[in-house]
Design a protein around this motif. Structure first.
Motif, mmCIF file in Angstrom:
data_model
loop_
_atom_site.group_PDB
_atom_site.id
_atom_site.type_symbol
_atom_site.label_atom_id
_atom_site.label_comp_id
_atom_site.label_asym_id
_atom_site.label_seq_id
_atom_site.Cartn_x
_atom_site.Cartn_y
_atom_site.Cartn_z
ATOM 1 N N PHE A 1 0.725 -1.161 0.061
ATOM 2 C CA PHE A 1 -0.017 0.033 0.049
ATOM 3 C C PHE A 1 0.720 1.318 -0.080
ATOM 4 N N LYS A 2 0.322 2.275 -0.799
ATOM 5 C CA LYS A 2 1.038 3.500 -0.863
ATOM 6 C C LYS A 2 2.714 3.403 -1.476
ATOM 7 N N THR A 3 3.028 2.689 -2.358
ATOM 8 C CA THR A 3 4.089 2.477 -3.078
ATOM 9 C C THR A 3 4.271 3.347 -4.404
ATOM 10 N N GLU A 4 3.401 3.140 -5.054
ATOM 11 C CA GLU A 4 3.243 3.806 -6.383
ATOM 12 C C GLU A 4 2.646 5.162 -6.515
ATOM 13 N N ILE A 5 3.224 5.955 -7.279
ATOM 14 C CA ILE A 5 2.838 7.424 -7.352
ATOM 15 C C ILE A 5 2.606 7.762 -9.000
ATOM 16 N N ALA A 6 1.563 8.470 -9.311
ATOM 17 C CA ALA A 6 1.346 8.880 -10.590
ATOM 18 C C ALA A 6 2.545 9.926 -10.867
ATOM 19 N N GLU B 1 12.156 3.562 -18.652
ATOM 20 C CA GLU B 1 12.047 4.966 -18.277
ATOM 21 C C GLU B 1 10.739 5.124 -17.418
ATOM 22 N N ARG B 2 9.706 4.683 -17.984
ATOM 23 C CA ARG B 2 8.465 5.026 -17.399
ATOM 24 C C ARG B 2 8.202 4.433 -15.799
ATOM 25 N N LEU B 3 8.895 3.240 -15.561
ATOM 26 C CA LEU B 3 8.858 2.587 -14.228
ATOM 27 C C LEU B 3 9.710 3.467 -13.031
ATOM 28 N N ALA B 4 10.799 4.102 -13.832
ATOM 29 C CA ALA B 4 11.539 5.032 -12.937
ATOM 30 C C ALA B 4 10.514 6.322 -12.471
ATOM 31 N N GLY C 1 8.047 5.748 -9.741
ATOM 32 C CA GLY C 1 8.789 5.364 -8.497
ATOM 33 C C GLY C 1 8.692 3.865 -8.127
ATOM 34 N N LEU C 2 8.586 2.952 -9.063
ATOM 35 C CA LEU C 2 8.704 1.625 -8.934
ATOM 36 C C LEU C 2 10.224 1.102 -9.251
ATOM 37 N N ILE C 3 10.897 1.677 -9.925
ATOM 38 C CA ILE C 3 12.217 1.496 -9.880
ATOM 39 C C ILE C 3 13.013 2.742 -9.725
ATOM 40 N N LYS C 4 14.269 2.603 -9.210
ATOM 41 C CA LYS C 4 15.420 3.745 -8.917
ATOM 42 C C LYS C 4 16.109 4.086 -10.155
ATOM 43 N N LYS C 5 16.220 5.177 -10.462
ATOM 44 C CA LYS C 5 17.081 5.792 -11.542
ATOM 45 C C LYS C 5 18.411 5.484 -11.198
#
Length: 315
Positions: A84-89, A305-308, A311-315
């Motif tokens: 919960f509360k991991t992904e952000i638009a 690119e988009r997953l970064a 907020g799901l992966i770190k750049k």
């Protein structure tokens, strides 16, 4: 004529068999006007859907510690559990009020995409979880192939044009749980965003909350009939069609006060091409009035690119 519509028409995928060109025109026009379509008679068996809802609810009812045992730190949410509360638009102020589980394609050992597509993770319970969602994944995949064939016809391509693009594609079935929200919660359940993939096939939109941003800048509620599927254009298809088919911004808003004590569940299937598919504007979608907007990029690189960004992966 389409500009006068204030709601998305419901189409029947069964019409594709008797009138493939007619269905393709209706489906493509809905995509071009709204970036969304509503499709009934989609071929995913109702008994399977009901089994999947039961398994989804049973999993999310498990203790928090047990669910978190299936979270892969640094895995980008590719498979298994995302808390919960991991992904952000992209560009949002608040994180989304959801938790989810991802099921991907099962690959044979030694497959050429083994390095770019993570293996599935399966929970110990509820019983039958793996079989239920592998079966549902295949049913979504089959429906997606039919819908992409309609897209191809609408764009003047061969009906099987997408077959090679999506063979062994990096598609993801997401099981979503939006828990009850506080009466004064400032967040929305899922912030305004566009999907990354080619097309998204969604079950569970009957529970109010899904809205799309229409051309006039107003939010339009998406209200499918019970059992119908909501299908929308993703950014990869928008890029491939040089924005002829728009990836429309959408969100899931908090429910009215009387429904805030209820959970919301949905099951989107994010249909992706193979990782090595080159997303390049189709020649038929490039004109003097609509020159090529973006450079070519592989599906794998675009996804990273988009997953970064979300907020799901770190750049």
């Amino acid at each position: 004529m389409l500009d006068t519509l204030n709601e998305i028409p419901t189409l029947s995928l069964a019409d594709q068999q008797s009138d493939p060109d007619g269905f393709a025109q209706a489906f493509g026009q809905s995509f071009q006007r709204f970036g969304f379509a509503v499709v009934k008679d989609h071929g995913v068996p109702q008994a399977l859907i009901e089994r999947a809802w039961a398994a989804t609810k049973a999993f999310f009812d498990l203790p928090e510690d047990e669910k978190r045992g299936y979270f892969v730190e640094g895995g980008g949410g590719a498979r298994g559990y995302t808390p919960f509360k991991t992904e952000i638009a992209k560009g949002a102020q608040y994180v989304d009020l959801k938790e989810f589980w991802h099921v991907g394609r099962e690959l044979a050992k030694g497959h050429r995409f083994e390095d770019s597509m993570s293996p599935n993770i399966w929970p110990d319970r509820p019983e039958g979880f793996r079989d239920t969602f592998l079966t549902l994944f295949q049913a979504f995949d089959d429906a997606g192939d039919k819908l992409l064939s309609a897209v191809a016809r609408y764009l003047g391509l061969a009906p099987n044009w997408f077959d090679s693009a999506v063979k062994d594609g990096n598609s993801v079935l997401r099981l979503l749980h939006y828990p009850p929200v506080d009466a004064n919660a400032p967040e929305v359940r899922a912030g305004a965003h566009e999907d990354i993939n080619l097309i998204t096939l969604l079950l569970g939109a009957e529970e109010a909350g899904l809205e799309l941003l229409d051309r006039d800048g107003k939010w339009l509620a998406v209200k499918p009939p019970e059992g119908a599927m909501v299908v929308n254009v993703g950014d990869m298809l928008q890029r491939l069609t040089n924005h002829v088919l728009p990836s429309t911004t959408h969100r899931v808003v908090n429910p009215p006060a009387e429904r805030r004590g209820h959970s919301r569940y949905s099951m989107p299937f994010f249909l992706h091409p193979a990782p090595d598919f080159l997303i390049k504007a189709l020649p038929g979608c490039v004109t003097a009035q609509n020159p090529e907007r973006e450079p070519p990029i592989t599906a794998h690189d675009y996804l990273a690119e988009r997953l970064a960004e979300i907020g799901l992966i770190k750049k």
